[in-house]
Design an enzyme around this catalytic site. Sequence first.
Site, PDB file in Angstrom:
ATOM      1  N   GLN A 128       2.994  10.040   1.652  1.00 34.40           N
ATOM      2  CA  GLN A 128       4.308   9.395   1.551  1.00 34.40           C
ATOM      3  C   GLN A 128       5.056   9.796   0.285  1.00 34.40           C
ATOM      4  OE1 GLN A 128       2.590   5.256   2.290  1.00 34.40           O
ATOM      5  NE2 GLN A 128       4.588   5.139   3.279  1.00 34.40           N
TER       6      GLN A 128
ATOM      7  N   HIS B 292      -2.147   7.148   7.382  1.00 32.91           N
ATOM      8  CA  HIS B 292      -1.252   8.119   6.735  1.00 32.91           C
ATOM      9  C   HIS B 292      -2.021   9.378   6.337  1.00 32.91           C
ATOM     10  CE1 HIS B 292       2.593   6.103   6.396  1.00 32.91           C
ATOM     11  NE2 HIS B 292       2.048   5.010   5.900  1.00 32.91           N
TER      12      HIS B 292
ATOM     13  N   HIS C  66      -3.844   0.921   8.028  1.00 31.97           N
ATOM     14  CA  HIS C  66      -2.480   1.460   8.006  1.00 31.97           C
ATOM     15  C   HIS C  66      -2.369   2.632   7.016  1.00 31.97           C
ATOM     16  CE1 HIS C  66       2.051   1.053   8.034  1.00 31.97           C
ATOM     17  NE2 HIS C  66       1.840   1.763   6.952  1.00 31.97           N
ATOM     18  N   GLU C  67      -2.880   2.423   5.793  1.00 32.64           N
ATOM     19  CA  GLU C  67      -2.777   3.483   4.773  1.00 32.64           C
ATOM     20  C   GLU C  67      -3.668   4.660   5.131  1.00 32.64           C
ATOM     21  OE1 GLU C  67      -0.391   3.312   2.839  1.00 32.64           O
ATOM     22  OE2 GLU C  67       0.031   1.205   3.191  1.00 32.64           O
TER      23      GLU C  67
ATOM     24  N   GLY D  80       0.839  -1.189   0.000  1.00 38.24           N
ATOM     25  CA  GLY D  80       0.000   0.000   0.000  1.00 38.24           C
ATOM     26  C   GLY D  80       0.874   1.238   0.000  1.00 38.24           C
TER      27      GLY D  80
ATOM     28  N   CYS E  20       6.424  -0.198   6.937  1.00 43.96           N
ATOM     29  CA  CYS E  20       6.009   0.988   6.199  1.00 43.96           C
ATOM     30  C   CYS E  20       7.175   1.463   5.336  1.00 43.96           C
ATOM     31  CB  CYS E  20       5.619   2.076   7.205  1.00 43.96           C
ATOM     32  SG  CYS E  20       5.033   3.589   6.442  1.00 43.96           S
ATOM     33  N   LEU E  21       6.890   1.836   4.085  1.00 45.47           N
ATOM     34  CA  LEU E  21       7.966   2.313   3.203  1.00 45.47           C
ATOM     35  C   LEU E  21       8.628   3.574   3.756  1.00 45.47           C
ATOM     36  CD1 LEU E  21       6.340   1.795  -0.330  1.00 45.47           C
ATOM     37  CD2 LEU E  21       8.148   0.411   0.712  1.00 45.47           C
TER      38      LEU E  21
HETATM   39 NI    NI Z   1       2.951   3.106   5.746  1.00 45.32          NI
END
Ligand code: NI
Length: 187
Positions: free
Chosen positions: A50, A145, A141-142, A45, A99-100
């Site tokens: 991000q 953000h 999670h997304e 995701g 997470c990226l």
């Molecule tokens: Ni993330």
Amino acid sequence: MILPIVAYGHPILKKVAVDITPDYPGLKELIDNMWETMYADDGIGLAAPQVNHSIRIFVIDASHLEEKAPKTGAPLKNVFINAHIIEEEGELWPFSEGCLSIPDIHEDVMRKPRIRIQYVDENFVAHDEWHEGVFARVIQHEYDHTDGMLFVDRLSPLRKIMLKRKLNDLSIGKVKTKYKMIFPAKK
Ligand code: NI
């Protein structure tokens, strides 16, 4: 185009992102770039903050998690625009998240297993859906953000203290990733 990923510590990751209208400049291109970036970086995701846009968009492709996801009929690959989680229910359960924006850190996060979410897709068609299990988890999670929250913000104060050094190093660019990142405090 593959976009650089904003790293932990950048103020945009702390901002509550705003809803958008269909005439948002370059929307289709942004979504295409988000898919390309997510796949290139091996993410499941990716949320717009991000990639340095404080707007309410995230993309998810959880199709490889299919056997773990309950068959609700919902597409496991999806674009969520202007999403708002309006209900969460069930007993909190732990699941290891990464997470990226926070490479090399994986921690069990407690969340509720069932969510109701309202959003529009890339054609601005409205949806109102329940999701559960692993797919709900990826959405949560997304979604976080776009609300200025990171999974590390959901850890116990003790776990956060234990990760403090690693997180500080990350924000100043002391980390190795296969992908390009924007570090907030790089000297
Ligand atoms: Ni993330």
